[in-house]
Design a protein around this motif. Structure first.
Motif, mmCIF file in Angstrom:
data_model
loop_
_atom_site.group_PDB
_atom_site.id
_atom_site.type_symbol
_atom_site.label_atom_id
_atom_site.label_comp_id
_atom_site.label_asym_id
_atom_site.label_seq_id
_atom_site.Cartn_x
_atom_site.Cartn_y
_atom_site.Cartn_z
ATOM 1 N N ASN A 28 -6.561 -9.344 -13.999
ATOM 2 C CA ASN A 28 -6.516 -8.788 -15.350
ATOM 3 C C ASN A 28 -6.065 -7.335 -15.339
ATOM 4 O O ASN A 28 -5.257 -6.917 -16.176
ATOM 5 N N GLY A 29 -6.597 -6.560 -14.386
ATOM 6 C CA GLY A 29 -6.200 -5.154 -14.297
ATOM 7 C C GLY A 29 -4.727 -4.999 -13.975
ATOM 8 O O GLY A 29 -4.034 -4.142 -14.547
ATOM 9 N N ALA A 30 -4.225 -5.835 -13.074
ATOM 10 C CA ALA A 30 -2.809 -5.772 -12.710
ATOM 11 C C ALA A 30 -1.923 -6.096 -13.909
ATOM 12 O O ALA A 30 -0.920 -5.425 -14.165
ATOM 13 N N LEU A 31 -2.300 -7.125 -14.658
ATOM 14 C CA LEU A 31 -1.497 -7.504 -15.834
ATOM 15 C C LEU A 31 -1.506 -6.425 -16.900
ATOM 16 O O LEU A 31 -0.475 -6.146 -17.522
ATOM 17 N N GLU A 32 -2.655 -5.800 -17.105
ATOM 18 C CA GLU A 32 -2.712 -4.765 -18.132
ATOM 19 C C GLU A 32 -1.857 -3.562 -17.747
ATOM 20 O O GLU A 32 -1.183 -2.971 -18.595
ATOM 21 N N PRO A 42 -24.084 -11.646 -18.676
ATOM 22 C CA PRO A 42 -25.356 -11.221 -19.270
ATOM 23 C C PRO A 42 -25.218 -9.917 -20.048
ATOM 24 O O PRO A 42 -24.604 -8.959 -19.581
ATOM 25 N N GLY A 43 -25.770 -9.934 -21.250
ATOM 26 C CA GLY A 43 -25.768 -8.730 -22.073
ATOM 27 C C GLY A 43 -24.448 -8.401 -22.737
ATOM 28 O O GLY A 43 -24.350 -7.394 -23.446
ATOM 29 N N MET A 44 -23.428 -9.215 -22.507
ATOM 30 C CA MET A 44 -22.121 -8.966 -23.120
ATOM 31 C C MET A 44 -21.998 -9.779 -24.404
ATOM 32 O O MET A 44 -22.350 -10.954 -24.440
ATOM 33 N N ALA A 45 -21.516 -9.142 -25.445
ATOM 34 C CA ALA A 45 -21.284 -9.851 -26.706
ATOM 35 C C ALA A 45 -20.150 -10.851 -26.524
ATOM 36 O O ALA A 45 -19.215 -10.611 -25.752
ATOM 37 N N SER A 46 -20.241 -11.961 -27.220
ATOM 38 C CA SER A 46 -19.171 -12.964 -27.172
ATOM 39 C C SER A 46 -18.209 -12.739 -28.332
ATOM 40 O O SER A 46 -18.460 -11.925 -29.217
ATOM 41 N N THR A 60 3.340 -11.912 -25.443
ATOM 42 C CA THR A 60 1.894 -11.692 -25.468
ATOM 43 C C THR A 60 1.312 -12.431 -24.276
ATOM 44 O O THR A 60 1.525 -13.639 -24.123
ATOM 45 N N VAL A 61 0.589 -11.696 -23.416
ATOM 46 C CA VAL A 61 -0.030 -12.301 -22.230
ATOM 47 C C VAL A 61 -1.542 -12.246 -22.374
ATOM 48 O O VAL A 61 -2.087 -11.505 -23.186
ATOM 49 N N ILE A 62 -2.221 -13.039 -21.551
ATOM 50 C CA ILE A 62 -3.685 -13.107 -21.588
ATOM 51 C C ILE A 62 -4.276 -12.422 -20.357
ATOM 52 O O ILE A 62 -3.840 -12.680 -19.237
ATOM 53 N N THR A 63 -5.227 -11.511 -20.585
ATOM 54 C CA THR A 63 -5.969 -10.896 -19.479
ATOM 55 C C THR A 63 -7.443 -11.204 -19.717
ATOM 56 O O THR A 63 -7.808 -12.361 -19.832
ATOM 57 N N GLY A 64 -8.302 -10.208 -19.801
ATOM 58 C CA GLY A 64 -9.708 -10.488 -20.057
ATOM 59 C C GLY A 64 -10.595 -9.304 -19.753
ATOM 60 O O GLY A 64 -10.198 -8.345 -19.086
ATOM 61 N N ILE A 65 -11.826 -9.391 -20.237
ATOM 62 C CA ILE A 65 -12.791 -8.300 -20.144
ATOM 63 C C ILE A 65 -13.093 -7.882 -18.707
ATOM 64 O O ILE A 65 -13.498 -6.749 -18.461
ATOM 65 N N LEU A 66 -12.877 -8.774 -17.749
ATOM 66 C CA LEU A 66 -13.229 -8.436 -16.363
ATOM 67 C C LEU A 66 -12.349 -7.332 -15.791
ATOM 68 O O LEU A 66 -12.671 -6.766 -14.748
ATOM 69 N N GLU A 117 -15.028 -4.758 -17.229
ATOM 70 C CA GLU A 117 -16.455 -5.051 -17.059
ATOM 71 C C GLU A 117 -16.624 -6.144 -16.008
ATOM 72 O O GLU A 117 -16.724 -7.318 -16.338
ATOM 73 N N PRO A 118 -16.628 -5.786 -14.728
ATOM 74 C CA PRO A 118 -16.700 -6.807 -13.682
ATOM 75 C C PRO A 118 -18.040 -7.541 -13.655
ATOM 76 O O PRO A 118 -19.058 -7.012 -14.109
ATOM 77 N N ILE A 119 -17.996 -8.755 -13.129
ATOM 78 C CA ILE A 119 -19.196 -9.571 -12.940
ATOM 79 C C ILE A 119 -19.223 -10.079 -11.503
ATOM 80 O O ILE A 119 -18.169 -10.133 -10.843
ATOM 81 N N PRO A 120 -20.397 -10.458 -10.978
ATOM 82 C CA PRO A 120 -20.440 -11.082 -9.657
ATOM 83 C C PRO A 120 -19.567 -12.329 -9.628
ATOM 84 O O PRO A 120 -19.526 -13.080 -10.605
ATOM 85 N N THR A 121 -18.880 -12.543 -8.541
ATOM 86 C CA THR A 121 -17.939 -13.644 -8.273
ATOM 87 C C THR A 121 -16.608 -13.483 -8.994
ATOM 88 O O THR A 121 -15.737 -14.330 -8.854
ATOM 89 N N GLY A 122 -16.410 -12.391 -9.744
ATOM 90 C CA GLY A 122 -15.199 -12.256 -10.552
ATOM 91 C C GLY A 122 -14.178 -11.268 -10.032
ATOM 92 O O GLY A 122 -13.328 -10.809 -10.792
ATOM 93 N N SER A 123 -14.230 -10.928 -8.731
ATOM 94 C CA SER A 123 -13.314 -9.889 -8.233
ATOM 95 C C SER A 123 -11.845 -10.284 -8.372
ATOM 96 O O SER A 123 -10.993 -9.436 -8.663
ATOM 97 N N ALA A 124 -11.541 -11.569 -8.185
ATOM 98 C CA ALA A 124 -10.137 -12.004 -8.310
ATOM 99 C C ALA A 124 -9.668 -11.897 -9.757
ATOM 100 O O ALA A 124 -8.544 -11.480 -10.033
#
Length: 198
Positions: free
Chosen positions: A130-134, A169-173, A109-115, A118-125
């Protein structure tokens, strides 16, 4: 089950450790600076040493991965390489080297994330990592069967909203306990090649 938990002393790792332990699993904790075993998974040699030391396990679960956050115009090639090494290659190598060390029907089991979605500013890396791992999880699932592999891809943790909520912003936790249950599902379930988004 005997489970190797990477990043066990972090915020997420602590919640996953509790969830797996509460279900009666033997959890071997791994971290750079704490845990039962101390190894840095960004170093392939240390991953080899980790598996030699841990012995045969039923599952490997990772809650570790580092990426830099900066505007695209400030990112350097080295920043993207750091994200790739810190989150992608490290977890890929856990799988690649781990196949001979886990049970015949064991799991990763590996960890990725919503980005990844759903990208955010400053989160391109982070989005890239995350996309590569998925994509890797889907590809590896068809090769390592009957062993299994899944990814956990959460949004921002409710417990971390004070520190990181403004970036989402606007994303559920999501509560850490719910993310930890996704790890339980991956470890104890039968599915493979899945991206769980608690």
């Amino acid at each position: 089950m005997k489970i190797l938990l990477i990043g066990a002393t972090g915020t997420l790792g602590t919640a996953v450790h509790k969830a797996l332990g509460d279900r009666g699993h033997e959890v071997l904790t791994v971290g750079r600076g704490g845990g039962d075993l101390r190894y840095d998974i960004t170093d392939p040699v240390q991953i080899t040493e980790l598996y030699d030391r841990a012995g045969r396990v039923d599952a490997v679960a990772s809650a570790a991965g580092d990426v830099p956050y900066k505007p695209v115009t400030e990112m350097t090639p080295e920043d993207y390489l750091a994200a790739f090494r810190g989150k992608v290659l490290s977890q890929i190598d856990l799988v690649r080297q781990g196949v001979p060390h886990i049970a015949e029907r064991g799991s990763f089991t590996v960890i990725t994330g919503i980005l990844a979605r759903e990208p955010i500013p400053t989160g391109s890396a982070a989005s890239m990592a995350n996309g590569a791992l998925e994509a890797f999880v889907r590809a590896a699932a068809i090769e390592i069967a009957p062993q299994r592999i899944n990814a956990i891809s959460p949004t921002v943790f409710t417990e971390s909203l004070a520190d990181y909520g403004d970036y989402f912003p606007g994303m559920a936790s999501v509560d850490l306990a719910d993310v930890a249950q996704a790890y339980v599902r991956s470890v104890e379930g039968a599915q493979t090649g899945q991206i769980y988004a608690p």
